[in-house]
Motif scaffolding. Structure first.
Motif, PDB file in Angstrom:
ATOM      1  N   GLY A   1       0.780  -1.230   0.000  1.00 32.28           N
ATOM      2  CA  GLY A   1       0.000   0.000   0.000  1.00 32.28           C
ATOM      3  C   GLY A   1       0.816   1.286   0.000  1.00 32.28           C
ATOM      4  O   GLY A   1       0.293   2.343   0.304  1.00 32.28           O
ATOM      5  N   GLN A   2       2.096   1.201  -0.330  1.00 31.18           N
ATOM      6  CA  GLN A   2       2.929   2.409  -0.374  1.00 31.18           C
ATOM      7  C   GLN A   2       2.950   2.944  -1.806  1.00 31.18           C
ATOM      8  O   GLN A   2       3.547   2.345  -2.688  1.00 31.18           O
ATOM      9  N   ILE A   3       2.288   4.084  -2.023  1.00 31.15           N
ATOM     10  CA  ILE A   3       2.166   4.585  -3.391  1.00 31.15           C
ATOM     11  C   ILE A   3       3.504   5.136  -3.878  1.00 31.15           C
ATOM     12  O   ILE A   3       3.950   6.182  -3.442  1.00 31.15           O
ATOM     13  N   ASN A   4       4.124   4.406  -4.765  1.00 27.59           N
ATOM     14  CA  ASN A   4       5.421   4.829  -5.283  1.00 27.59           C
ATOM     15  C   ASN A   4       5.275   5.240  -6.740  1.00 27.59           C
ATOM     16  O   ASN A   4       5.020   4.423  -7.603  1.00 27.59           O
ATOM     17  N   LEU A   5       5.437   6.523  -7.012  1.00 25.86           N
ATOM     18  CA  LEU A   5       5.351   6.999  -8.397  1.00 25.86           C
ATOM     19  C   LEU A   5       6.737   7.296  -8.955  1.00 25.86           C
ATOM     20  O   LEU A   5       6.882   8.021  -9.928  1.00 25.86           O
ATOM     21  N   GLY A   6       7.757   6.730  -8.316  1.00 29.91           N
ATOM     22  CA  GLY A   6       9.108   6.946  -8.830  1.00 29.91           C
ATOM     23  C   GLY A   6       9.806   5.630  -9.085  1.00 29.91           C
ATOM     24  O   GLY A   6      11.023   5.531  -9.013  1.00 29.91           O
ATOM     25  N   HIS A   7       9.015   4.605  -9.399  1.00 27.55           N
ATOM     26  CA  HIS A   7       9.601   3.269  -9.484  1.00 27.55           C
ATOM     27  C   HIS A   7      10.644   3.162 -10.591  1.00 27.55           C
ATOM     28  O   HIS A   7      11.609   2.413 -10.466  1.00 27.55           O
TER      29      HIS A   7
ATOM     30  N   LEU B   1       3.360  11.003  -0.088  1.00 28.73           N
ATOM     31  CA  LEU B   1       4.334   9.986  -0.465  1.00 28.73           C
ATOM     32  C   LEU B   1       4.485   9.946  -1.978  1.00 28.73           C
ATOM     33  O   LEU B   1       5.595   9.869  -2.509  1.00 28.73           O
ATOM     34  N   ALA B   2       3.359  10.042  -2.690  1.00 29.41           N
ATOM     35  CA  ALA B   2       3.397   9.987  -4.153  1.00 29.41           C
ATOM     36  C   ALA B   2       4.311  11.076  -4.712  1.00 29.41           C
ATOM     37  O   ALA B   2       5.157  10.812  -5.563  1.00 29.41           O
ATOM     38  N   ILE B   3       4.172  12.291  -4.203  1.00 25.60           N
ATOM     39  CA  ILE B   3       4.988  13.397  -4.714  1.00 25.60           C
ATOM     40  C   ILE B   3       6.450  13.229  -4.338  1.00 25.60           C
ATOM     41  O   ILE B   3       7.353  13.480  -5.140  1.00 25.60           O
ATOM     42  N   THR B   4       6.694  12.770  -3.111  1.00 22.67           N
ATOM     43  CA  THR B   4       8.081  12.562  -2.697  1.00 22.67           C
ATOM     44  C   THR B   4       8.771  11.553  -3.613  1.00 22.67           C
ATOM     45  O   THR B   4       9.913  11.756  -4.015  1.00 22.67           O
ATOM     46  N   THR B   5       8.045  10.494  -3.966  1.00 26.35           N
ATOM     47  CA  THR B   5       8.668   9.482  -4.816  1.00 26.35           C
ATOM     48  C   THR B   5       8.901  10.025  -6.232  1.00 26.35           C
ATOM     49  O   THR B   5       9.925   9.725  -6.841  1.00 26.35           O
ATOM     50  N   ILE B   6       7.966  10.829  -6.721  1.00 29.57           N
ATOM     51  CA  ILE B   6       8.185  11.460  -8.030  1.00 29.57           C
ATOM     52  C   ILE B   6       9.431  12.338  -7.962  1.00 29.57           C
ATOM     53  O   ILE B   6      10.293  12.302  -8.835  1.00 29.57           O
ATOM     54  N   GLY B   7       9.529  13.110  -6.885  1.00 32.75           N
ATOM     55  CA  GLY B   7      10.665  14.012  -6.717  1.00 32.75           C
ATOM     56  C   GLY B   7      11.973  13.234  -6.715  1.00 32.75           C
ATOM     57  O   GLY B   7      12.936  13.610  -7.391  1.00 32.75           O
ATOM     58  N   PHE B   8      11.981  12.142  -6.009  1.00 36.02           N
ATOM     59  CA  PHE B   8      13.159  11.280  -5.942  1.00 36.02           C
ATOM     60  C   PHE B   8      13.591  10.853  -7.345  1.00 36.02           C
ATOM     61  O   PHE B   8      14.743  10.975  -7.740  1.00 36.02           O
ATOM     62  N   ALA B   9      12.621  10.389  -8.128  1.00 39.15           N
ATOM     63  CA  ALA B   9      12.937   9.911  -9.477  1.00 39.15           C
ATOM     64  C   ALA B   9      13.389  11.065 -10.379  1.00 39.15           C
ATOM     65  O   ALA B   9      14.325  10.908 -11.176  1.00 39.15           O
ATOM     66  N   GLU B  10      12.732  12.204 -10.245  1.00 36.13           N
ATOM     67  CA  GLU B  10      13.091  13.331 -11.109  1.00 36.13           C
ATOM     68  C   GLU B  10      14.496  13.837 -10.799  1.00 36.13           C
ATOM     69  O   GLU B  10      15.264  14.178 -11.703  1.00 36.13           O
ATOM     70  N   ILE B  11      14.837  13.873  -9.496  1.00 30.52           N
ATOM     71  CA  ILE B  11      16.185  14.317  -9.131  1.00 30.52           C
ATOM     72  C   ILE B  11      17.213  13.376  -9.760  1.00 30.52           C
ATOM     73  O   ILE B  11      18.181  13.810 -10.384  1.00 30.52           O
TER      74      ILE B  11
END
Lengths: 293, 259, 327, 234
Positions: C55-61, C113-123
């Motif tokens: 259930g952890q929404i990860n948008l930076g997979h 969490l979704a935005i943080t993971t996107i940020g992680f991937a974008e960085i």
């Protein structure tokens, strides 16, 4: 050095005002409906295309004003349609993941559909000031950019007046603060939802015209503003309108300063670095209000 | 003998004092009722004891150890289990899976050893594990919902989902069980069943602390009562004594206008 | 029991067919699609473990995928380790980043969490774009060595440059991956993830240290995504910053949602379905001269969520045993 | 005025009201008593249309309420002051009051505003302040004032004394009595403080386990042993 700094701060404020404008709709929709819409930046994109067509048909100042009106109207309607067709059915069984995924689906559709319809070639919006610039001693900038700043501030001002002075506007704020109590005041929640989406999307449409004027209009132009708007929204606390305005300016200035003093290439990641740091310390954003337990 | 003791426990939420210097002790083997009018701070007290949030002041001792700042999961491993006012069962799992997941030995195995161990296991799915299933079924039968074994938890009638939550808490083999309104939302017959279950649990040696509004229930099962009012303990003792206490009657029925 | 034997027979038959495919069909393009579908099976399954089960929404997979690909490629090209070891190094480095991303996730949920993971991937994508000395920027790393040939005897060795041989490597990798996921999901670990997803305070109340479980599942999921990325690097022999893009993540999640989130079979079905569907659509696009593929992706995603929440697998759910798939 | 016939309501799967009938006549002050979880708040929510009954009817004058959405019920003049005040924390006191008058088109709003400021001078002092910054007692005053601005025909108050210090509680009750007597507003009061509430009511209902356990004249109920039982479970 001094003047470069001032120059960059001014540039940051200008772009930041547009970020605020996009984010304000996003955060408003989140506040009222708890919908986190990843397609929000695409409302701006559609608004910018509306402007392309209006300006092709109406030249000069009329075109400019006309496109603002057209963008707000067209995107407002688009917002209502997407709310009704895509988001409304999910409200009864809301889970974060469904709403996020469905909005990502909407993002993919809007972006690629516009590529089909409008083609991938970027288009420019005309500058009614004929690229005139102004030098104010400490900094110089194009009149167009100043105009964009003024215009987005005016738009935010009107929104502020609407939300604070009109019965309907206060009702929107009331609904976002306490849905249950709003029901007991006789507020028609369904009506508020529709209105919020129309308003939030419409403002994003206007922001799209400004954004498109400063840069260019192309089908994928919505992606970056979406991410920026989310950064701004999280900085300001989701659902917090003042936070979104401040967050927009903070991000704009941080980006231009970071871009000139740290690294141009990493400019677009500065916002993410900021929010990751902020969220580590304050999980509900800088100005975030505590969620009910 | 005290199994759990609180010492001047206080909790402030902003400017509001939800629990104010509450001291009490829970005697091993008893059922203690926690009552008080709406908003008296009962659930807050249970949340403090079960580690949902730390108290602003004061201490909690469990079997002589200071557990004041421990988190819910650690407390559970030490033997304190709880149920919730609004049921918090695992909706997309089946009834038996709800109990099985509570039976995992988390004292010994952390996530990494469970994950790593699973790769070399030949016995198949945990939910097919015979020994575990037998025990889980016993627990389900104990609370009387054995026949719903393979039903999705979210499809359970409300009364049964409350019992499932109790079965799940029991599966962690608690010494102390904290029950937050186990019979709210149930009809009188279901409430009677609930009383029987709670008594049975107690007879097996589990110490119970229970919040309940249905007075019939609390009267029938509690050995002792604590009464909270505006976050303060206003009475403590045997039910009959507590009920005739004028302070308690006033808290419930209200004093006169000039009180 | 006979039902069980029946199932085993079908499984064996399926595996046999999968191994026989390259022997029967020699069309390289088809095999290429099979390989790509296979890599996506690994990716979607790993995302599904994190988002569908825990259930952890990860948008930076896609970041984990990219980290695996770049790590293995760089280690092989600059340090000169064997690509076979590189695959695992890709997995481990990615797992380390998974652990890092897991730290903020402890306190965040839903959109935050979704935005943080996107940020992680974008960085990370920007790093891949701009650290030109290391990554060659947007050109990408090209000329990545293929998996080293295995010498069986002085005159005879197995090369891994052809689609066909790579197909077998991938097939084994997928079997191992799915085997691990199946074991993980059906174990005490898996049931704990599901309980955490359904109700975090409830899980805490039965002794689940949700913090440590979140970190663990982020790490494990990232490992497999990184491994898949490394495989991709040595297959395609080219990695670009696009590997880490949001678009790549969106493909992963469309596939999983379409197949069925939180089921073992869902990501597999979704990855294969969408890989071949998109090829089918390429024909259509050639005919109508319009780029309709992504539009259809988007609509599929919306329709899946609105009307068939359990995905394609959910349509056949009466064939499943309830405990099997976690739904 | 309000008549409820044998309604059953549940919260999700939890049964909350299991066949309740009651009546409120014009000009009455009716008290609804019962221990926690007896279904009092649920009943008010159902009258307001936030929850819908499975069976039974709710009628107000000649209108069927059980099929009506909440915002239309408010327009009929059925106004609820919910439990726990539920003011809008980031609206000013004045804006909160304006929201109370959301459905009103008549010209009496200004007059009513003066009336509530007279009733609660403290609200007038704080009218520009965010409602979230008010104390518990002030927030309760605001919630009641907001309700009055909705021009109620039937005014339902859910535990207005909850969590308030005795002095403030008495003020609140005084105001309730005042608006009942001076303005002739019909009131349905849910209260834990049985003595205080029954003392000023014409009639009362005791709810127990989702059913009406007893009904009668306010004065009769005060000394009734059954009331004690419903609360204390003798």
């Amino acid at each position: 050095m001094e003047s470069l700094f001032v120059q960059q701060v001014v540039n940051g404020i200008i772009i930041g005002s547009i970020y605020s404008l996009i984010a304000i709709g996003l955060t408003m929709i989140f506040g009222v409906m708890k919908i986190c819409n990843f397609a929000h930046g695409d409302y701006s994109m559609v608004g910018a295309y509306a402007a392309v067509f209006v300006m092709a048909w109406l030249p000069g100042w009329f075109g400019w004003i006309g496109s603002i009106v057209a963008a707000a109207a067209a995107v407002g309607i688009l917002g209502v349609i997407t709310e009704r067709l895509v988001f409304r059915p999910l409200l009864t069984r809301r889970t974060d993941i469904d709403i996020i995924m469905v909005s990502i689906g909407l993002f993919i559709v809007l972006e690629n559909l516009s590529q089909l319809v409008f083609g991938a070639t970027p288009r420019m919006l005309q500058d009614p000031f004929g690229s005139a610039t102004v030098n104010l001693g400490l900094f110089s900038t194009s009149i167009l950019r100043l105009f964009c700043l003024a215009f987005s501030c005016i738009a935010m001002g009107f929104l502020h007046l609407f939300l604070n002075r009109t019965q309907t506007g206060i009702a929107i704020r009331a609904t976002s603060q306490n849905r249950n109590a709003a029901l007991l005041m006789g507020i028609d929640i369904s009506h508020v939802y529709t209105l919020t989406f129309a308003l939030g999307a419409g403002i994003a449409g206007i922001a799209g015209v400004l954004y498109g004027t400063l840069f260019a209009v192309f089908p994928t132009m919505g992606a970056l503003p979406t991410l920026k708007a989310f950064v701004v929204t999280i900085l300001g606390g989701m659902g917090n309108l003042r936070g979104a305005v401040f967050g927009g300016f903070i991000l704009g200035v941080a980006e231009t300063l970071g871009g000139s003093y740290i690294s141009m290439q990493y400019k677009n990641s500065i916002g993410f670095v900021i929010i990751i740091l902020v969220l580590l310390i304050r999980p509900n954003g800088l100005f975030g209000r505590r969620e009910g337990t | 003998m005290d199994i759990l003791r609180t010492d001047k426990l206080s909790k402030w939420f902003g400017g509001l004092c939800a629990v104010k210097e509450v001291s009490f002790s829970l005697v091993k083997g008893e059922i203690m009722g926690l009552i008080g009018p709406n908003g008296a701070g009962k659930t807050t007290l249970i949340n403090l004891i079960s580690g949902v949030f730390p108290p602003t002041n004061g201490n909690i001792l469990y079997q002589g150890k200071n557990i004041t700042r421990l988190k819910t999961h650690s407390l559970n491993k030490m033997g304190i289990a709880r149920t919730f006012q609004i049921v918090r069962i695992f909706k997309t799992l089946t009834v038996i899976e709800n109990v099985l997941t509570a039976m995992v030995n988390r004292k010994t195995y952390g996530p990494w050893s469970l994950a790593w161990g699973s790769l070399f296991k030949r016995s198949g799915a945990f939910t097919d594990n015979k020994d575990a299933c037998v025990k889980a079924e016993e627990l389900l039968d104990f609370v009387g919902i054995g026949e719903y074994r393979d039903e999705l938890a979210e499809n359970m009638p409300y009364a049964f989902s409350k019992r499932l939550e109790i079965a799940r808490a029991l599966a962690t083999r608690p010494e102390v069980l904290l029950l937050d309104e186990p019979s709210s939302g149930l009809n009188p017959k279901e409430q009677n069943d609930q009383v029987e279950i709670i008594k049975k649990i107690n007879q097996q040696g589990t110490t119970i602390m229970i919040i309940e509004h249905v007075m019939k229930v609390i009267m029938e099962i509690s050995h002792r009562l604590i009464v909270l009012h505006y976050g303060e303990k206003i009475a403590e003792g045997e039910p009959e004594k507590v009920y005739s206490d004028p302070k308690v009657i006033e808290a419930y029925l209200g004093g006169d206008a000039d009180a | 029991m006979s039902q069980d034997k029946y199932n085993k027979l079908w499984k064996a038959l399926g595996i046999a067919v999968l191994f026989a495919i390259p022997l029967v069909i020699s069309d390289r393009y088809f095999l290429h699609l099979m390989v790509m579908a296979g890599i996506f099976v690994m990716l979607t399954s790993s995302w599904n473990l994190l988002t569908g089960y825990a259930g952890q929404i990860n948008l930076g997979h896609a970041a984990f995928y990219g980290i695996g690909a770049y790590t293995s490629a760089l280690l092989v090209m600059k340090v000169g380790i064997s690509p076979w070891i590189g695959l695992f190094m890709g997995g481990f480095v990615s797992a380390f980043f998974g652990l890092l991303l897991g730290i903020p996730s402890i306190r965040l949920s839903g959109p935050y969490l979704a935005i943080t993971t996107i940020g992680f991937a974008e960085i990370l994508r920007l790093v891949a774009m701009n650290w030109v000395e290391l990554t060659r920027g947007s050109l990408g790393l090209y000329g990545i060595p293929p998996l080293t040939a295995i010498k069986l005897s002085p005159g005879f060795s197995i090369e891994f440059t052809s689609e066909r041989n790579f197909y077998y490597v991938l097939l084994i990798a997928i079997f191992l991956t799915l085997f691990c996921f199946k074991r993980l999901v059906q174990s005490e670990f898996g049931i704990t993830l599901k309980s955490m997803r359904d109700d975090e305070p409830g899980a805490e109340s039965i002794g689940v240290d949700t913090t440590r479980y979140k970190l663990a599942v982020f790490t494990i999921s990232a490992f497999f995504a990184g491994f898949a990325g490394a495989l991709f690097a040595h297959y395609q022999r080219l990695v670009s910053p696009d590997t880490l893009s949001l678009g790549e993540t969106f493909t992963i999640l469309t596939m999983t949602m379409l197949g069925g989130l939180g089921t073992l079979a869902g990501p597999v079905v979704g990855a294969i379905l969408l890989t071949f569907l998109s090829e089918g659509l390429r024909f259509v696009e050639d005919m109508v001269k319009l780029n309709v593929r992504m539009v259809i992706y988007g609509f599929l995603l919306i329709i899946t969520i609105l009307f068939m929440r359990e995905g394609v697998v959910g349509l056949f759910s009466h064939y499943r045993r309830s405990g099997d798939t976690g739904q | 005025m309000l008549s409820i016939e044998n309604i059953k309501v549940s919260y999700g799967k939890a049964m909350a009201i299991d066949g309740v009938s009651l009546k409120v006549e014009e000009g009455e002050l009716v008290t609804l008593l019962g221990s926690n979880g007896a279904g009092k708040s649920t009943l008010l929510k159902t009258i307001s249309g936030i929850l819908k009954p499975h069976t039974g009817t709710i009628r107000f004058d000649d209108q069927d309420l059980h099929t009506m959405p909440p915002h239309q019920i408010v327009r009929l003049g059925i106004i609820q002051v919910p439990e726990g005040r539920e003011v809008f924390p980031e609206l000013s006191v004045l804006e909160n009051l304006k929201m109370g008058a959301f459905t009103r088109k008549d010209s009496g709003v200004g007059k009513d505003l003066d009336f509530v400021f007279e009733l609660f001078p403290r609200l007038k002092e704080r009218r520009r302040q965010w409602a979230g910054t008010l104390s518990g007692g002030e927030a309760q005053m605001l919630a009641i004032a907001r309700g009055i601005l909705s021009a109620p025909k039937l005014f339902m108050l859910d535990e207005p004394s909850l969590g308030l210090a005795p002095v403030i509680r008495n003020d609140i009750f005084k105001v309730i009595r005042q608006i009942h007597q001076e303005r002739g507003i019909t009131i349905l009061l849910v209260e834990q403080n049985a003595k205080l509430a029954l003392g000023m009511s014409s009639r009362g209902y005791i709810l127990e386990n989702g059913k009406v356990g007893l009904e009668g004249k306010g004065a009769d109920l005060i000394n009734n042993e059954y009331v004690k039982k419903a609360y204390l479970g003798y």
